[in-house]
Design a protein around this motif. Structure first.
Motif, PDB file in Angstrom:
ATOM      1  N   ILE A  16       8.461 -12.519  23.021  1.00 51.79           N
ATOM      2  CA  ILE A  16       8.535 -11.056  22.958  1.00 51.79           C
ATOM      3  C   ILE A  16       9.841 -10.615  22.317  1.00 51.79           C
ATOM      4  O   ILE A  16       9.864  -9.696  21.495  1.00 51.79           O
ATOM      5  CB  ILE A  16       8.369 -10.454  24.371  1.00 51.79           C
ATOM      6  N   LEU A  17      10.948 -11.277  22.673  1.00 53.75           N
ATOM      7  CA  LEU A  17      12.251 -10.922  22.122  1.00 53.75           C
ATOM      8  C   LEU A  17      12.305 -11.145  20.618  1.00 53.75           C
ATOM      9  O   LEU A  17      12.808 -10.293  19.873  1.00 53.75           O
ATOM     10  CB  LEU A  17      13.342 -11.731  22.826  1.00 53.75           C
ATOM     11  N   VAL A  18      11.769 -12.242  20.150  1.00 54.41           N
ATOM     12  CA  VAL A  18      11.728 -12.502  18.704  1.00 54.41           C
ATOM     13  C   VAL A  18      10.904 -11.432  17.998  1.00 54.41           C
ATOM     14  O   VAL A  18      11.310 -10.909  16.951  1.00 54.41           O
ATOM     15  CB  VAL A  18      11.163 -13.916  18.418  1.00 54.41           C
ATOM     16  N   PHE A  19       9.763 -11.082  18.563  1.00 55.11           N
ATOM     17  CA  PHE A  19       8.913 -10.049  17.975  1.00 55.11           C
ATOM     18  C   PHE A  19       9.634  -8.702  17.900  1.00 55.11           C
ATOM     19  O   PHE A  19       9.593  -8.017  16.878  1.00 55.11           O
ATOM     20  CB  PHE A  19       7.626  -9.928  18.793  1.00 55.11           C
ATOM     21  N   LEU A  20      10.332  -8.325  18.979  1.00 55.72           N
ATOM     22  CA  LEU A  20      11.056  -7.059  18.990  1.00 55.72           C
ATOM     23  C   LEU A  20      12.207  -7.052  17.987  1.00 55.72           C
ATOM     24  O   LEU A  20      12.462  -6.041  17.333  1.00 55.72           O
ATOM     25  CB  LEU A  20      11.589  -6.768  20.394  1.00 55.72           C
ATOM     26  N   ILE A  21      12.894  -8.166  17.849  1.00 55.66           N
ATOM     27  CA  ILE A  21      14.004  -8.241  16.892  1.00 55.66           C
ATOM     28  C   ILE A  21      13.479  -8.160  15.466  1.00 55.66           C
ATOM     29  O   ILE A  21      14.075  -7.499  14.613  1.00 55.66           O
ATOM     30  CB  ILE A  21      14.832  -9.522  17.136  1.00 55.66           C
ATOM     31  N   ILE A  22      12.365  -8.801  15.196  1.00 56.13           N
ATOM     32  CA  ILE A  22      11.790  -8.728  13.849  1.00 56.13           C
ATOM     33  C   ILE A  22      11.384  -7.294  13.513  1.00 56.13           C
ATOM     34  O   ILE A  22      11.549  -6.849  12.372  1.00 56.13           O
ATOM     35  CB  ILE A  22      10.598  -9.699  13.723  1.00 56.13           C
ATOM     36  N   LEU A  23      10.879  -6.559  14.489  1.00 53.48           N
ATOM     37  CA  LEU A  23      10.510  -5.167  14.252  1.00 53.48           C
ATOM     38  C   LEU A  23      11.721  -4.304  13.882  1.00 53.48           C
ATOM     39  O   LEU A  23      11.585  -3.298  13.201  1.00 53.48           O
ATOM     40  CB  LEU A  23       9.841  -4.566  15.486  1.00 53.48           C
ATOM     41  N   GLN A  24      12.903  -4.717  14.331  1.00 49.13           N
ATOM     42  CA  GLN A  24      14.101  -3.922  14.094  1.00 49.13           C
ATOM     43  C   GLN A  24      14.856  -4.313  12.839  1.00 49.13           C
ATOM     44  O   GLN A  24      15.847  -3.678  12.518  1.00 49.13           O
ATOM     45  CB  GLN A  24      15.062  -4.050  15.276  1.00 49.13           C
ATOM     46  N   SER A  25      14.417  -5.320  12.104  1.00 51.16           N
ATOM     47  CA  SER A  25      15.156  -5.771  10.932  1.00 51.16           C
ATOM     48  C   SER A  25      15.385  -4.628   9.962  1.00 51.16           C
ATOM     49  O   SER A  25      14.475  -3.868   9.670  1.00 51.16           O
ATOM     50  CB  SER A  25      14.441  -6.868  10.173  1.00 51.16           C
ATOM     51  N   LYS A  26      16.578  -4.554   9.454  1.00 47.74           N
ATOM     52  CA  LYS A  26      16.932  -3.478   8.539  1.00 47.74           C
ATOM     53  C   LYS A  26      16.161  -3.623   7.236  1.00 47.74           C
ATOM     54  O   LYS A  26      16.128  -4.676   6.634  1.00 47.74           O
ATOM     55  CB  LYS A  26      18.426  -3.549   8.257  1.00 47.74           C
ATOM     56  N   ILE A  51      11.716   0.741  21.130  1.00 45.90           N
ATOM     57  CA  ILE A  51      11.813  -0.683  20.791  1.00 45.90           C
ATOM     58  C   ILE A  51      13.236  -1.189  20.995  1.00 45.90           C
ATOM     59  O   ILE A  51      13.450  -2.298  21.482  1.00 45.90           O
ATOM     60  CB  ILE A  51      11.322  -0.931  19.350  1.00 45.90           C
ATOM     61  N   PHE A  52      14.220  -0.366  20.650  1.00 44.74           N
ATOM     62  CA  PHE A  52      15.619  -0.739  20.837  1.00 44.74           C
ATOM     63  C   PHE A  52      15.926  -0.977  22.313  1.00 44.74           C
ATOM     64  O   PHE A  52      16.517  -1.995  22.691  1.00 44.74           O
ATOM     65  CB  PHE A  52      16.519   0.365  20.264  1.00 44.74           C
ATOM     66  N   TYR A  53      15.510  -0.048  23.177  1.00 52.26           N
ATOM     67  CA  TYR A  53      15.757  -0.205  24.610  1.00 52.26           C
ATOM     68  C   TYR A  53      14.940  -1.350  25.212  1.00 52.26           C
ATOM     69  O   TYR A  53      15.404  -2.039  26.127  1.00 52.26           O
ATOM     70  CB  TYR A  53      15.494   1.099  25.357  1.00 52.26           C
ATOM     71  N   LEU A  54      13.728  -1.569  24.716  1.00 55.97           N
ATOM     72  CA  LEU A  54      12.930  -2.709  25.174  1.00 55.97           C
ATOM     73  C   LEU A  54      13.609  -4.031  24.819  1.00 55.97           C
ATOM     74  O   LEU A  54      13.589  -4.979  25.611  1.00 55.97           O
ATOM     75  CB  LEU A  54      11.534  -2.671  24.556  1.00 55.97           C
ATOM     76  N   THR A  55      14.216  -4.086  23.638  1.00 59.99           N
ATOM     77  CA  THR A  55      14.921  -5.296  23.221  1.00 59.99           C
ATOM     78  C   THR A  55      16.083  -5.585  24.159  1.00 59.99           C
ATOM     79  O   THR A  55      16.304  -6.737  24.558  1.00 59.99           O
ATOM     80  CB  THR A  55      15.431  -5.150  21.777  1.00 59.99           C
ATOM     81  N   ILE A  56      16.819  -4.551  24.537  1.00 65.46           N
ATOM     82  CA  ILE A  56      17.934  -4.728  25.471  1.00 65.46           C
ATOM     83  C   ILE A  56      17.426  -5.214  26.823  1.00 65.46           C
ATOM     84  O   ILE A  56      17.980  -6.153  27.412  1.00 65.46           O
ATOM     85  CB  ILE A  56      18.727  -3.417  25.611  1.00 65.46           C
ATOM     86  N   ALA A  57      16.346  -4.611  27.317  1.00 67.44           N
ATOM     87  CA  ALA A  57      15.804  -4.992  28.627  1.00 67.44           C
ATOM     88  C   ALA A  57      15.278  -6.424  28.622  1.00 67.44           C
ATOM     89  O   ALA A  57      15.545  -7.202  29.554  1.00 67.44           O
ATOM     90  CB  ALA A  57      14.695  -4.020  29.027  1.00 67.44           C
ATOM     91  N   VAL A  58      14.547  -6.796  27.577  1.00 65.01           N
ATOM     92  CA  VAL A  58      13.984  -8.149  27.501  1.00 65.01           C
ATOM     93  C   VAL A  58      15.098  -9.185  27.360  1.00 65.01           C
ATOM     94  O   VAL A  58      15.039 -10.258  27.967  1.00 65.01           O
ATOM     95  CB  VAL A  58      12.958  -8.247  26.358  1.00 65.01           C
ATOM     96  N   SER A  59      16.133  -8.874  26.584  1.00 64.09           N
ATOM     97  CA  SER A  59      17.239  -9.828  26.443  1.00 64.09           C
ATOM     98  C   SER A  59      17.982  -9.985  27.766  1.00 64.09           C
ATOM     99  O   SER A  59      18.425 -11.089  28.110  1.00 64.09           O
ATOM    100  CB  SER A  59      18.186  -9.399  25.323  1.00 64.09           C
ATOM    101  N   PHE A  60      18.107  -8.911  28.542  1.00 66.38           N
ATOM    102  CA  PHE A  60      18.742  -9.005  29.859  1.00 66.38           C
ATOM    103  C   PHE A  60      17.904  -9.867  30.802  1.00 66.38           C
ATOM    104  O   PHE A  60      18.438 -10.715  31.527  1.00 66.38           O
ATOM    105  CB  PHE A  60      18.950  -7.603  30.436  1.00 66.38           C
ATOM    106  N   LEU A  61      16.578  -9.676  30.790  1.00 59.75           N
ATOM    107  CA  LEU A  61      15.702 -10.515  31.612  1.00 59.75           C
ATOM    108  C   LEU A  61      15.769 -11.978  31.189  1.00 59.75           C
ATOM    109  O   LEU A  61      15.750 -12.884  32.033  1.00 59.75           O
ATOM    110  CB  LEU A  61      14.259 -10.017  31.529  1.00 59.75           C
ATOM    111  N   PHE A  62      15.855 -12.227  29.878  1.00 61.03           N
ATOM    112  CA  PHE A  62      15.977 -13.588  29.375  1.00 61.03           C
ATOM    113  C   PHE A  62      17.274 -14.231  29.887  1.00 61.03           C
ATOM    114  O   PHE A  62      17.289 -15.387  30.305  1.00 61.03           O
ATOM    115  CB  PHE A  62      15.942 -13.588  27.847  1.00 61.03           C
ATOM    116  N   PHE A  63      18.347 -13.453  29.867  1.00 66.01           N
ATOM    117  CA  PHE A  63      19.639 -13.929  30.379  1.00 66.01           C
ATOM    118  C   PHE A  63      19.537 -14.264  31.867  1.00 66.01           C
ATOM    119  O   PHE A  63      20.023 -15.306  32.318  1.00 66.01           O
ATOM    120  CB  PHE A  63      20.713 -12.868  30.122  1.00 66.01           C
TER     121      PHE A  63
END
Length: 73
Positions: A16-26, A51-63
């Motif tokens: 999920i984190l990889v997918f969210l980061i790819i969606l945010q690519s500049k 998507i930005f806030y979801l990325t932060i939440a998912v990365s925190f859960l991953f941590f």
């Protein structure tokens, strides 16, 4: 048993984190599909903000799952 469950949950979070980061690519994210790739500065609005806030939440859960796996060892 718990360790296997956390590992599976962490793998799902990683995908999920990889997918969210790819969606945010500049230049290739949602902003380019809507704005046509214009290089203008804009604030995050609507779906991009979510998507930005979801990325932060998912990365925190991953941590947290990573720390949890270290504690269970």
């Amino acid at each position: 048993m718990i360790r296997n469950g956390i590992l599976i949950f962490q793998i799902i979070l990683a995908v999920i984190l990889v997918f969210l980061i790819i969606l945010q690519s500049k230049g290739t994210g949602l902003s380019s599909s809507i704005m046509g790739g214009l290089n203008l500065y804009s604030t995050k609005r609507g779906v991009e903000k979510v998507i930005f806030y979801l990325t932060i939440a998912v990365s925190f859960l991953f941590f947290l799952t990573s720390i949890g796996l270290l504690a269970i060892k």
